[in-house]
Structures are given as structure tokens and as C-alpha cells.
Write a protein that holds these residues in place. Structure first.
Motif, short mmCIF file in Angstrom:
data_model
loop_
_atom_site.label_atom_id
_atom_site.label_comp_id
_atom_site.label_asym_id
_atom_site.label_seq_id
_atom_site.Cartn_x
_atom_site.Cartn_y
_atom_site.Cartn_z
N UNK A 5 0.81 -1.21 0.00
CA UNK A 5 0.00 0.00 0.00
C UNK A 5 0.85 1.27 0.00
N UNK A 6 2.02 1.26 0.68
CA UNK A 6 2.84 2.48 0.82
C UNK A 6 4.03 2.52 -0.12
N UNK A 7 4.32 1.38 -0.72
CA UNK A 7 5.42 1.28 -1.69
C UNK A 7 6.74 1.82 -1.10
N UNK A 8 7.42 2.75 -1.81
CA UNK A 8 8.74 3.23 -1.35
C UNK A 8 8.67 3.99 -0.03
N UNK A 9 7.50 4.50 0.28
CA UNK A 9 7.37 5.27 1.53
C UNK A 9 7.41 4.36 2.77
N UNK A 10 7.28 3.04 2.59
CA UNK A 10 7.11 2.14 3.72
C UNK A 10 8.36 2.04 4.59
N UNK A 11 9.46 1.56 4.03
CA UNK A 11 10.63 1.25 4.88
C UNK A 11 11.88 2.03 4.49
N UNK A 12 11.70 3.10 3.73
CA UNK A 12 12.86 3.91 3.32
C UNK A 12 13.43 4.67 4.51
N UNK A 13 14.77 4.81 4.53
CA UNK A 13 15.44 5.59 5.60
C UNK A 13 15.92 6.95 5.09
#
Length: 540
Positions: free
Chosen positions: A463-471
Motif C-alpha cells: 500500500x505504501x510502496x517506497x514510503x514504507x521502509x525507506x530511511x
């Protein structure tokens, strides 16, 4: 035959009872004649011993010892020909016999022991032959009734006619389930009172000893053992004494046939429960490849008592004693019989008390019962307590009741069922009642904790794509902006005010988020999924 019946035979009408407290209901199976002091070593129980007491003419104390020994055997009685070697019995001999209820009989002087022996033995043999023939005829008659599928009521009418007595059949819970046409309501009430007053469920012999009660003493009670240690009770009323009124061989055959009939009924009831459980599986949506509308469920469920109600509540009754065991429909053992007996009794009681507002469903595979409340049933807690106490007392089985929440339509009953399952495992007890549990709804945090990490990660990435686990700092800032924007109900102005940023900055960031997500934020359902994904990320 009994000692009392001996005096009804023409040849023995001149016999006299010497002691006042003789128990004349003692059975006579055979007759023995001897003068040997150690005769007790060779006697068959329930024999009538005839003698001249020659060995005791100068030692009546020895006769007292003999009476004690004969009574313990037990022996039907001692018939003595007085006037030959002993003219009169000592008072002490008569006193001991009275204390024991042991019959002392006087043989007329004009009768020889051989005459008494042969006449009585001939009479006993004739009686036994007649009894055997009667037992065989009874077995044949009642076997045919079972083969023809005759009801218990008809069989009891036939039994009552054969015995010329009122008869009734009682279930393991102390309720008369059927009786013959001559059995009055007063006798039914007496039987049910007897069950509880004398705790018949704790007395597991074939025929009970005499109950010292003026109302009950003329009633014979026989146990009918079904598959396991589960008993039904046959009451025969107005029997002067247990043996005089009934032929032992006849009653044994009758009990055997009733046992066969009840075993047959047990399997028929088990099959009926299996069919009812099939509808329960439909109601709980266990067949995933089939879907049923509310209207279809109502049409199918009408024959089971399903009503159109504004609320439905599931209560589960779980037999903890059998938890984890498998129910066998093809080969009943004691546990299957107990389950079916408990279900049948509870179902009848619920129908009697609530008049169709509640349906009982079997869930035999888990040794559970499903009780479906259709509307408000204010006395239900009291009834559950009664059910628990009775099952515990009769079968020594612990039953736990667990509530689900109320649902507003038929298709939602499955959710109340799932909550009842949760209630059984983790629910809170009602007050101090340990065997009644309630489902406690989980808050959002508890619900999220029940989801596995793998499931959370998969959903967030989807659902969040790149926004999910990016630092990356920019990605983290975009995700924080998106979260505030959603919390502010997609208002650019409110988001800018809360974040102390210019409206154009917020517009730019939201546009970047839409590009990354590949979707615009005008869809309410999609926005909800985004919010859920962000919450899941925070709780990891």
C-alpha cells in the motif's frame, strides 16, 4: 417364589411361621434337606433348609450359630419338624431370628421331610419351567416390537399389560420420558421425587435395594445400562415386593430388549443431530465455495426454528472433559452417548422454557453445543447454571458456557460464534461464575498485535510502496506529511497550519506522494488503507 407364597400352596398351608419378625419376602430358589451341622458349606444361596434339628436337641446354642451362618449365606429360611427331636425352640433362638428377620417355619408333625422335599422341589421346578417359557415368549414378543420400530410408549403399555402394573421409564436426568396408560401423574411425580431424594444416579446396581419410604417401598426400580456407564431407570409401581410381583427371568429379558431399543434410538438421534449440524455449518459459512443469502438461510432454517429477529447471540457449551477427542458417529462409546443424552435433555428443556426463542445446534466434532438466542432471553443465565449443575451431578462432566456479542442479521451469526470461541479461550467470567465466560472486544492495539510481522510488512509494502521502509530523509518527511494530511481529512490548509509550512509546500509534497503511490488521494477507501498502513508501521 417367596416364603410368603409358600403358604398359598395347598400342600404347605399347614406350615406355621414361628417368629413374628420373619422376612417372608425372601426368595426360595431350591430346597435342601439334611441333619449335618456343617450343611452351610454345601447349600445353594436362597435355599430353604428343612430339618428335624436332630443334631441340636441338646444344644440349641448351636442352632443359633447355624441361624447366623444361614442368614449370611443368605438362606431363604429354616423349616423345622418340631416334636421329633426338639419339642419347643428356646426363646433365645426365636429372639435371634427376629433380630435378623430370618424365617423360622414349623413343619406339621404328620408330614415327612421326604414329602416336603419332593412336593416343594416339584413345585419350584414347575415354576421355573413356566418362568423360562414366559421369559422366552416375552423376549420374542418384545423383540418383534423392536424390529417393527414400535415406540417406547407402546412397549411400556405392553409391559404394563403383561405385569398388570403401572410402569414408567426415566432418563438419566430423573425425568419420566414415557409411561403406560395405567400410570398416574401422582406416580410420575413420586418417581421423579425418588430420583433426587435418594440420588438414584449414584446407585448403579441392576435392581435397587428396598428404599425405606412408605410411598416408595412398593415400587421396584431397575437400571437399564446403555452404551457406557449411563443409566435409564424402569419403575414398576404397586409391586408388593420386588420378587413376588415380578418374574426375574422375565424382567431380565424385558430390560435386555429395552436396552436394544434405546441403543437403536440413540443412533437415530445421533443421525438427526448430524443432519442438524450440517445446517449449522451452512449458517457459519464453513463451505467457502457456497454463498447463501439471508432469505435462503431463513427458508432452510425454518424447520429448525430459525426466526427473523433483530438480534442473534451465540452461546457455546463446551464439554471440557472430552476436549480434543474425536466424535465417532459410526461406533458410539460412553462419551458419544453422554454427549447425545446431554444435548437431547438440554434441547427439550430449552424448548419447554423458552418456547422456540432459542435453538440448540450440535457441534459434535468438538463436543460442543451451540445455543442461538433469537432476541432477548433474560432468564438464560439461571438456566445455564441449572444445566451446568445437573450435568456435573449426573455425569461428572464439566461444561463451560461462553458468550459472543449480539449480531443484527443472520449472516453475521458467524461473527458471534467466533467471539464465543474467543470467549471460551480468553474470555472474562461473569461475576464469580467460573463456567460462564464473555467475549471481551479487543482494542485497535490488541488487534494489531495479533497480526504477524510478515503480514504487516507485506501489506505496508503493497500500500505504501517506497514510503514504507525507506530511511531517506526526504522519504521520511514525505511519509510524515502524508500521515498529517490524512489525519486532517485531506485538508491542505489544516495540514499546513499543523506543520507550520506554506500551503504550496504541502501541495508539492502531496503531489510527490501521489506520484510514488501511483494513485491520487481522492478515494476515501484508499485513504483509509493508507492510514492503516501508517499505523501498522508505527506499531512494529
Amino acid at each position: 417364589m417367596t416364603v410368603e407364597e409358600l403358604f398359598e400352596i395347598e400342600s404347605f398351608k399347614k406350615f406355621k411361621v414361628i417368629n413374628n419378625n420373619a422376612d417372608l419376602t425372601r426368595r426360595i430358589i431350591t430346597v435342601e434337606s439334611t441333619e449335618t451341622p456343617d450343611v452351610v458349606n454345601y447349600l445353594t444361596p436362597n435355599s430353604l433348609l428343612i430339618t428335624t434339628a436332630m443334631s441340636y436337641q441338646n444344644n440349641q446354642e448351636g442352632l443359633i450359630d447355624l441361624i447366623y451362618t444361614l442368614n449370611n449365606l443368605p438362606c431363604a429360611g429354616l423349616a423345622i419338624k418340631l416334636g421329633r427331636f426338639i419339642d419347643k425352640l428356646d426363646e433365645r433362638v426365636i429372639q435371634v431370628s427376629d433380630e435378623l428377620g430370618f424365617p423360622l417355619l414349623q413343619i406339621p408333625l404328620e408330614m415327612t421331610l421326604g414329602e416336603v422335599y419332593h412336593n416343594l422341589l416339584s413345585h419350584l421346578w414347575n415354576n421355573q419351567n413356566e418362568e423360562l417359557l414366559s421369559a422366552l415368549n416375552t423376549q420374542k414378543k418384545f423383540s418383534n416390537l423392536v424390529i417393527q420400530g414400535t415406540s417406547i410408549k407402546t412397549m411400556l403399555n405392553n409391559l404394563g399389560h403383561a405385569l398388570k402394573k403401572p410402569v414408567a421409564l426415566m432418563n438419566p436426568f430423573g425425568q419420566i420420558i414415557s409411561y403406560n396408560s395405567t400410570c398416574t401423574k401422582e406416580k410420575v411425580a413420586l418417581a421423579e421425587k425418588t430420583f433426587h431424594k435418594y440420588e438414584l444416579y449414584n446407585r448403579k446396581s441392576g435392581e435397587f435395594a428396598s428404599i425405606k419410604d412408605n410411598q416408595v417401598e412398593k415400587t421396584s426400580i431397575f437400571t437399564i445400562k446403555n452404551v457406557g456407564q449411563n443409566y435409564y431407570y424402569l419403575f414398576v409401581f404397586d409391586s408388593k415386593n420386588k420378587v413376588a410381583a415380578l418374574s426375574e427371568m422375565v424382567i431380565e429379558q424385558v430390560l435386555l430388549i429395552f436396552r436394544v431399543s434405546m441403543y437403536k434410538n440413540l443412533y437415530m438421534l445421533g443421525n438427526a443431530l448430524k443432519n442438524k449440524e450440517e445446517f449449522l455449518n451452512i449458517l457459519l459459512n464453513r463451505y467457502k465455495d457456497e454463498s447463501w443469502t439471508s432469505h435462503q438461510l431463513m427458508v432452510i432454517g425454518e424447520k429448525y426454528g430459525l426466526l427473523d429477529s433483530e438480534d442473534y447471540t451465540v452461546i457455546l457449551g463446551t464439554l471440557e472433559t472430552f476436549e480434543g477427542e474425536k466424535f465417532n458417529y459410526t461406533n458410539f462409546s460412553s462419551k458419544e452417548e453422554q454427549y447425545v443424552a446431554i444435548y437431547d435433555w438440554m434441547d427439550k428443556e430449552i424448548n419447554r422454557i423458552f418456547n422456540g426463542k432459542i435453538i440448540m445446534f450440535p457441534e459434535a466434532s468438538n463436543f460442543r453445543f451451540l445455543i442461538l438466542l433469537q432476541g432477548n432471553c433474560p432468564d438464560m443465565l439461571d438456566r445455564l447454571s441449572d444445566f451446568h449443575d445437573m450435568v456435573q451431578k449426573i455425569f461428572k462432566i464439566n461444561i463451560i458456557f461462553s458468550y459472543g456479542n449480539s449480531m443484527v442479521d443472520i449472516n453475521s451469526i458467524k461473527f458471534s460464534y467466533k467471539e464465543a470461541i474467543e470467549g471460551y479461550r480468553y474470555g472474562e467470567c461473569k461475576g464469580n461464575i467460573s463456567y460462564i465466560k464473555y467475549y471481551r472486544p479487543k482494542n485497535a492495539s490488541e488487534l494489531l498485535k495479533s497480526v504477524s510481522n510478515e503480514q504487516v510488512q507485506g501489506f505496508c509494502l503493497h500500500i505504501l510502496k517506497e514510503l514504507a521502509y525507506s530511511t531517506d530523509e526526504m522519504m521520511l518527511e514525505l511519509r510524515r506529511t502524508l500521515q498529517v494530511y490524512l489525519e486532517c481529512r485531506c485538508s491542505i490548509t489544516a495540514t499546513a497550519r499543523r506543520m507550520f509550512l506554506h500551503r504550496n509546500t504541502i501541495k508539492y509534497r502531496i503531489k510527490r506522494c501521489e506520484d510514488i503511490l501511483g494513485n491520487d488521494l481522492s478515494d476515501f477507501d484508499y485513504c483509509f488503507q493508507l492510514q492503516l498502513g501508517l499505523i501498522l508501521l508505527e506499531n512494529q
